[in-house]
Design an enzyme around this catalytic site. Structure first.
Site, mmCIF file in Angstrom:
data_model
loop_
_atom_site.group_PDB
_atom_site.id
_atom_site.type_symbol
_atom_site.label_atom_id
_atom_site.label_comp_id
_atom_site.label_asym_id
_atom_site.label_seq_id
_atom_site.Cartn_x
_atom_site.Cartn_y
_atom_site.Cartn_z
ATOM 1 N N VAL A 127 0.865 -1.197 0.000
ATOM 2 C CA VAL A 127 0.000 0.000 0.000
ATOM 3 C C VAL A 127 0.893 1.237 0.000
ATOM 4 O O VAL A 127 1.817 1.340 0.816
ATOM 5 C CB VAL A 127 -0.904 0.053 1.258
ATOM 6 C CG1 VAL A 127 -1.799 1.294 1.223
ATOM 7 C CG2 VAL A 127 -1.736 -1.201 1.392
ATOM 8 N N GLU A 185 -1.394 0.758 -16.631
ATOM 9 C CA GLU A 185 -1.182 -0.539 -17.278
ATOM 10 C C GLU A 185 -1.755 -0.444 -18.699
ATOM 11 O O GLU A 185 -2.563 0.430 -18.992
ATOM 12 C CB GLU A 185 -1.950 -1.635 -16.517
ATOM 13 C CG GLU A 185 -1.756 -1.624 -15.019
ATOM 14 C CD GLU A 185 -0.352 -1.992 -14.589
ATOM 15 O OE1 GLU A 185 0.274 -2.828 -15.264
ATOM 16 O OE2 GLU A 185 0.120 -1.423 -13.596
ATOM 17 N N ASP A 196 -7.656 -1.349 -7.965
ATOM 18 C CA ASP A 196 -6.349 -1.250 -7.303
ATOM 19 C C ASP A 196 -6.504 -0.536 -5.950
ATOM 20 O O ASP A 196 -6.032 -1.007 -4.915
ATOM 21 C CB ASP A 196 -5.386 -0.483 -8.238
ATOM 22 C CG ASP A 196 -4.017 -0.286 -7.632
ATOM 23 O OD1 ASP A 196 -3.241 -1.248 -7.612
ATOM 24 O OD2 ASP A 196 -3.734 0.833 -7.157
ATOM 25 N N LYS A 200 -6.049 -1.876 -1.862
ATOM 26 C CA LYS A 200 -5.219 -1.168 -0.880
ATOM 27 C C LYS A 200 -6.049 -0.722 0.334
ATOM 28 O O LYS A 200 -5.610 -0.866 1.474
ATOM 29 C CB LYS A 200 -4.529 0.014 -1.555
ATOM 30 C CG LYS A 200 -3.480 -0.443 -2.587
ATOM 31 C CD LYS A 200 -3.024 0.690 -3.482
ATOM 32 C CE LYS A 200 -1.961 0.241 -4.469
ATOM 33 N NZ LYS A 200 -1.710 1.229 -5.531
HETATM 34 N N1 HSE Z 1 -0.901 1.084 -10.943
HETATM 35 C C1 HSE Z 1 -0.604 1.462 -9.597
HETATM 36 C C2 HSE Z 1 -0.714 2.975 -9.475
HETATM 37 C C3 HSE Z 1 0.767 0.986 -9.223
HETATM 38 O O1 HSE Z 1 -0.894 3.660 -10.507
HETATM 39 O O2 HSE Z 1 -0.669 3.514 -8.372
HETATM 40 C C4 HSE Z 1 1.065 0.952 -7.764
HETATM 41 O O3 HSE Z 1 0.271 0.048 -7.054
#
Ligand code: HSE
Length: 404
Positions: A127, A185, A196, A200
């Site tokens: 995190v 990505e 994502d 976290k």
């Molecule tokens: N893709 C994630 C971000 C990477 O942009 O924060 C880190 O977890």
């Protein structure tokens, strides 16, 4: 000397190697022992690497080597990281990870396995990348009851929202830029749809709760629906728009949500821009504490992983305590019962709609009518009550966002 292995030599894994090589002196001093990378596991060809002799592609070589006491897992994803981590823990090897997906999904089981085998499972880098947040919550804030955590936990979406907010760039163009800069990505779903951030905030919420809060149960919205109209209105009302992972204690339950929210301009979270992350933690004794920094990237994330390795070596005689166990009951406040104020944008401008808004939501509302839209901020109520009031206004809802 302590022998370690790195499994997964991608961005973070190669960063771990670099941090250990570059800061060898400082790390040895702080760990009280020299850290020797004995193996690197990766199935790709690294025969041109200056230390190609370290590379192996059979996980059992590491698992069976009793000299290796700490294994860094920087593979990402659930499999084979899950199988490999369980294998190492079952052999009594401490595992240090940056893998938020694995920690959010199986953290409770991996912690239990570590306890059973007299080793530990560390996850600081899962995190906030390089930002210290797990250890401060676990150690420095341990005399507090944590009341809430609000975090900008995804750099990609924060970059996109910053470009939209400060430079009037559309969502599509800002996403394209983020991809070109290597932040997002190729398939940006996990970032822009909030998953994502969901993993976290479920990790931080599980820490606070002491029992697992499943990321799949967390109400999750992404930022695809945010338009430049919303950023303009938010600006006029004195707010910024940020994708927030939020966890708030409500009696013996938790309201946990991932959603784009309006954040008051004077909040430290509103000043977190570009790819940076920021996390506001409120303890019942301390009040607010704010953590800010690089939430992603090779060396920042690797530095958090190596800090865990150092901590593991320093604490090897202290028995490991699982930060959370499996879920026992449902502790989440249902989404529609969460209380908040909301920003609402209707795709109407006629006087009748404005009059109806005032009649339903009260005359002291802040309302802005502009470019074919009516926008206003409701008083605090449950989401279901706000929705019920909105259904009484015969107008198309263009957007509706929580106020933090
Ligand atoms: N893709 C994630 C971000 C990477 O942009 O924060 C880190 O977890």
């Amino acid at each position: 000397m302590t022998k370690i292995a790195i499994i997964g030599f991608g961005v973070v894994g190669s960063g771990v190697y670099e941090v250990i090589r570059k800061n060898a002196g400082e790390i040895t001093e702080k760990a009280g022992t020299e850290i020797d990378i004995k193996y690197i596991l990766d199935i790709r060809d690294f025969s041109n690497h200056p230390e190609s002799n370290l590379f192996v592609n059979d996980v059992n070589i590491i698992a069976e080597d009793e000299e290796v006491s700490v294994v860094v897992e920087t593979m990402g994803g659930l499999e084979p990281a899950n199988t490999f981590s369980r294998l190492m823990l079952s052999k009594g090897k401490t595992v240090v990870t940056s893998n938020k997906e694995l920690v959010a999904t199986y953290g409770d089981e991996l912690f239990a396995l570590a306890s059973e085998n007299d080793c530990a499972y560390y996850y600081e880098a899962s995190v906030g990348g390089g930002i210290p947040i797990i250890r401060p919550m676990k150690n420095c804030l341990s005399a507090n009851r944590i009341e809430s955590v609000f975090g900008i936990l995804n750099g990609t979406t924060n970059y996109i929202l910053t470009r939209m907010f400060t430079d009037n760039v559309s969502f599509e163009s800002a996403l394209k830029e983020a991809q070109e800069k290597g932040y997002a990505e190729k398939d940006p779903t996990a970032d822009v749809d909030g998953f994502d951030t969901g993993k976290k905030i479920s990790i931080l919420s599980s820490m606070i709760n002491g029992e697992k809060i499943n990321h799949e149960d967390v109400h999750t919205e992404g930022i695809r629906g945010i338009t430049l109209i919303d950023t303009e209105f938010a600006q006029s009302f004195g707010y910024s728009i940020k994708l927030i992972g939020s966890c708030r204690r409500v009696d013996d339950k938790y309201s946990v949500v991932v959603a784009p929210m309006l954040v008051k301009k004077d909040s430290p979270l509103a000043g977190v821009n570009d790819v940076f992350n920021g996390i506001m933690v409120c303890g019942n004794m301390l009040g607010d504490a704010f953590f800010y920094g690089r939430g992603a990237g090779k060396l920042p994330t690797a530095s958090a992983v190596v800090a865990d390795v150092i901590d593991a070596l320093r604490s090897k005689d202290i028995s490991f305590k699982a930060p959370w166990t499996k879920a026992i009951g449902n502790v989440l406040v249902p989404y529609d019962k969460i209380e908040c104020a909301m920003y609402v944008c209707l795709k109407e401008t006629d006087d009748e709609t404005v009059a109806k808004v005032c009649q339903v939501f009260g005359n002291d509302l802040k309302i802005i009518v502009k470019d074919g839209y009516v926008a206003f901020i409701t008083g605090k109520d449950t989401i279901s009550a706000i929705d019920e009031k909105l259904s009484k206004i015969n107008a198309k809802v263009n957007n509706k966002l929580m106020i933090l």
